[in-house]
Each structure stands twice: as C-alpha cells, then as structure tokens.
Design an enzyme around this catalytic site. Structure first.
Site, PDB file in Angstrom:
ATOM      1  N   LEU A 162       0.689  -1.192  -0.208  1.00  0.00           N
ATOM      2  CA  LEU A 162       0.070   0.010  -0.133  1.00  0.00           C
ATOM      3  C   LEU A 162       0.841   1.051   0.105  1.00  0.00           C
ATOM      4  CD1 LEU A 162      -2.863  -0.889   1.927  1.00  0.00           C
ATOM      5  CD2 LEU A 162      -3.408  -0.263  -0.171  1.00  0.00           C
ATOM      6  N   ARG A 203       0.001   4.193  -3.032  1.00  0.00           N
ATOM      7  CA  ARG A 203      -0.800   5.592  -2.205  1.00  0.00           C
ATOM      8  C   ARG A 203       0.326   6.686  -3.636  1.00  0.00           C
ATOM      9  NH1 ARG A 203      -0.393   4.010   4.195  1.00  0.00           N
ATOM     10  NH2 ARG A 203      -3.235   3.312   4.507  1.00  0.00           N
ATOM     11  N   PHE A 210     -10.138   5.681  -1.756  1.00  0.00           N
ATOM     12  CA  PHE A 210      -9.249   4.350  -1.522  1.00  0.00           C
ATOM     13  C   PHE A 210      -7.989   4.818  -1.373  1.00  0.00           C
ATOM     14  CE2 PHE A 210      -9.972   4.396  -6.703  1.00  0.00           C
ATOM     15  CZ  PHE A 210      -9.044   6.085  -6.415  1.00  0.00           C
ATOM     16  N   GLU A 211      -7.181   2.677  -1.700  1.00  0.00           N
ATOM     17  CA  GLU A 211      -6.029   3.017  -0.750  1.00  0.00           C
ATOM     18  C   GLU A 211      -5.142   3.897   0.530  1.00  0.00           C
ATOM     19  OE1 GLU A 211      -4.362   0.487  -2.420  1.00  0.00           O
ATOM     20  OE2 GLU A 211      -4.317   1.579  -4.394  1.00  0.00           O
ATOM     21  N   GLY A 212      -6.582   3.361   1.514  1.00  0.00           N
ATOM     22  CA  GLY A 212      -7.076   3.942   2.542  1.00  0.00           C
ATOM     23  C   GLY A 212      -7.218   5.500   2.750  1.00  0.00           C
TER      24      GLY A 212
END
Length: 389
Positions: A248, A252, A371-373
């Site tokens: 991730l 990111r 998304f992606e955290g």
C-alpha cells in the site's frame, strides 16, 4: 498537459513522450463516450489496457529479467500522471495492476518470481487486489475470508472461503492477489495468495453503481471453496499484514500521481475556458479574482507533484518512504478535490453540465480521498511516524 520535467535518464523521458502520444491518439478520443456508456452499463476498457500493455507501460517499475522495464518509480509515477490526464479510470487500473504484482516481486521466492512474474508483467494480463471486505475496510485485521488446509483432497493446497468487496477488475482480472485469514491470531493471522482468475469456485457480484470512475469496474469477489496450491502462498503464513501494508505504501503513490494528473487536466481546461469566455467585453481571465483562483489551483497541482516525486525518489534510493507516501496521497488527493471543484466554479453554469468533462473530474476526484486508505487513515499514519520513539 503536464509540463515536461527533468527525467533521470533519456529513456525515462522517451517513456513519458510515448505515453503522451498514446494518450492523445488512443485514449482521449474514446474516454468521454466510454465513461458515459459505463455509467449505465459498466465495462472495463480492455482495449486501452492492451494498448498500454503492448507499449510496455504496465510493468515499468519491475525487473527486466522478469519482463519489466526496470524503471525508477519516479518515471513510472509520471507515466501514471500522464495517463490520468487523459483517462482517470485507466490510470487507476494501471496503479492497481502494479499493486497486484508487488507482493510476488518483493516477497515471493525465486521460484515464484520465475513462475508468475513473466505472465503478470507481459502486458497481456491484468491483476486485481483483494484486500477489503464489507466489514473490513481500514481495519483489515478484522477480515473474515479464510484459507484452510485441504487435508482431505490435497494436504499441500488450501481452500479459500469468503467475500472481498470493492475490487477493481473483478471478473476481468487474470489473477487475484488475495489477502485471507490462515489463523485466528488477529492481524498476525493474515496470509497472501495469488489466485488464478479461472479458479473453480471464483465468482463475482454485480458491478457497483458508483459516483464516478465508471470504467473502473468494481464488484465483490466470492471465494466458494476455491482451491489454491501452497506454491501460491506469497511470503510466510501470517506475513500477509506486513505484505499488504508494504504494498500500500507504493500503491498510495500511484493514486497520488493519478490524482495529480486529474487535477492538472482540470486546471488546463479551466485556464483554456477562462481565456476564451468573455463577459463585459473581455475574457473572464482578466478578472483578478478569477486569476487568483487559477493561481491557487496551479500551486495545489505543483505541490502535489512535488510530494509524490519526493516520496518516489526516497523509494528509488532504498530509503524509508512510508510517511512520505501517506503525505503524498493526502496532499495530492485533497488538492485534486479542491482543484476540480474550483475548475467547475471557473466554468460557472457550464461546468455543472455534462457538455464539459469538469463535472466528471470532480466526481472522479472524490474517491481518491477514500481508496488506498482514506485520508483520515493517512493522517493517522503520518501522526504515528511523527510521534513514535
């Protein structure tokens, strides 16, 4: 279009130039109609990915010996930015595909790399990253999809049962990099498997009806006793959480680059409109208030680009970059939301119509903060880095 920037090598600049040419000739002419169609009938732009794959743009940051291009992450991210300038859904797909290859490239055994990576990086395949579940988003340690040893049929295989949610390329991917539970030991009980796209028992839900990114098809992935060999377990059992978080960090940066490309496109369109649109006998760009809005948009795009390039250079140098990746994702996506919103404002009533793509850019920017955290998670990551020790 993003301005030409200094590349680490001449080859890197050639890749940027090639990407721009493909975007102009192949992606831009079809993006508007494709996104309109997909709003009612979701469809993945397979031909666009094939075009990028044939040009070698789906495997840039990976080793040449396995079919990659051995390019620095700094170059790869600028390619993603260029693609996002033309077609955000495709840029997100490129970032997702790169994310799916990372666990094998970074944590796989030599045998796994030799067996799996050449196909993954060939440009003919597309991957999906199966991490999130309906009740396990930011809290991935709470996932319930489980892999258990298949003691009866094959003691060297596992059976996976459960459902993953919000999965890009679901139903279209050739392989699914999947994080599942192999023990009940919380976050230490997660493991990573690469599941073939044609595995028996693998089925897919109805595509989600989303606010934007309509050509980024997203749906649930159902594992109904899917058998997967132990040779497709990446890393050690219980190492899945560490693998996912490491992946991730790089993912990111892909989203940060895509968000920056989207914001740059919105800015470019807003500037062009401001120069042409006349009110009170002169272009609206002559009004200082509007010029200041454009200046703030430029500052936002430039700072976002600087943030992801800084993190990429740390990554390329082999230095820690987790905090910087979170900063880049936070800055770039928050700025993309603000820049696209301001671009709609510059166009006034016209910006609120579908006659111009600005309203689509604004809708596409929103999900980059999620998304992606989520960006709240990015702040949590940054804060922990600052305060540890």
């Amino acid at each position: 279009m993003p301005a030409t920037r200094l590349m680490p090598t001449e080859e890197g600049q050639d890749l940027i130039d090639l990407t721009r040419e493909i975007c102009a000739k192949e992606l831009l002419p079809q993006v508007d109609e494709a996104e309109r169609r997909a709003a009612t009938t979701p469809e993945l732009p397979v031909d666009a990915f094939r075009t990028l794959g044939k040009a070698g743009l789906l495997s840039l940051p990976y080793p040449e010996e396995f079919g990659g291009a051995d390019q620095p992450y700094e170059v790869y991210l600028q390619v993603v930015e260029e693609i996002a300038w033309a077609w955000m859904s495709v840029a997100v797909g490129v970032s997702v595909h790169s994310l799916t290859c990372y666990p094998v490239a970074q944590f796989g055994t030599r045998a796994q790399q030799e067996a799996l990576l050449p196909a993954m990086l060939s440009g003919d395949q597309l991957g999906a990253y199966c991490l999130s579940e309906r009740a396990a988003g930011s809290d991935i340690a709470s996932m319930t999809t489980k892999a258990t040893p298949d003691d009866q049929a094959d003691p060297t295989a596992y059976r996976i049962k459960g459902t993953k949610a919000w999965i890009s390329h679901a139903g279209h991917a050739d392989f699914y990099t999947s994080f599942v539970r192999t023990s009940d030991d919380g976050g230490r009980g997660l493991s990573c498997f690469v599941v073939p796209g044609d595995a028996t028992g693998l089925t897919f839900g109805t595509p989600e009806k989303k606010m934007g990114l309509h050509c980024d098809t997203v749906s649930e992935v159902h594992f109904d006793g899917v058998e997967v060999g132990a040779d497709r377990l990446v890393g050690e059992r219980g190492q899945g959480m560490a693998i996912a978080l490491s992946a991730l960090d790089s993912g990111r940066l892909g989203i940060a680059a895509a968000a920056t490309g989207l914001a740059q496109r919105a800015l470019d369109d807003a500037v062009a409109y401001a120069k042409e649109r006349e009110q009170f006998g002169r272009p609206i760009a002559d009004n200082q208030g509007l010029a200041f809005i454009l200046a703030d948009m430029e500052a936002a795009v430039t700072s976002a680009r600087a943030a992801f390039l800084h993190a990429a250079r740390l990554r390329d140098a082999g230095r820690p970059f987790s905090k910087e990746a979170a900063v880049a994702k936070l800055v770039a996506t928050d700025n993309a939301m603000r820049v696209t919103t301001d671009a709609v404002q510059v166009l006034g009533g016209a910006g609120y119509t579908q006659d111009f793509p600005l309203e689509r850019f604004m809708r596409e920017a929103k999900v980059t903060q999620i998304f992606e955290g989520t960006n709240q998670i990015q702040r949590l990551v940054i804060g922990r880095h600052l305060l540890k020790g």
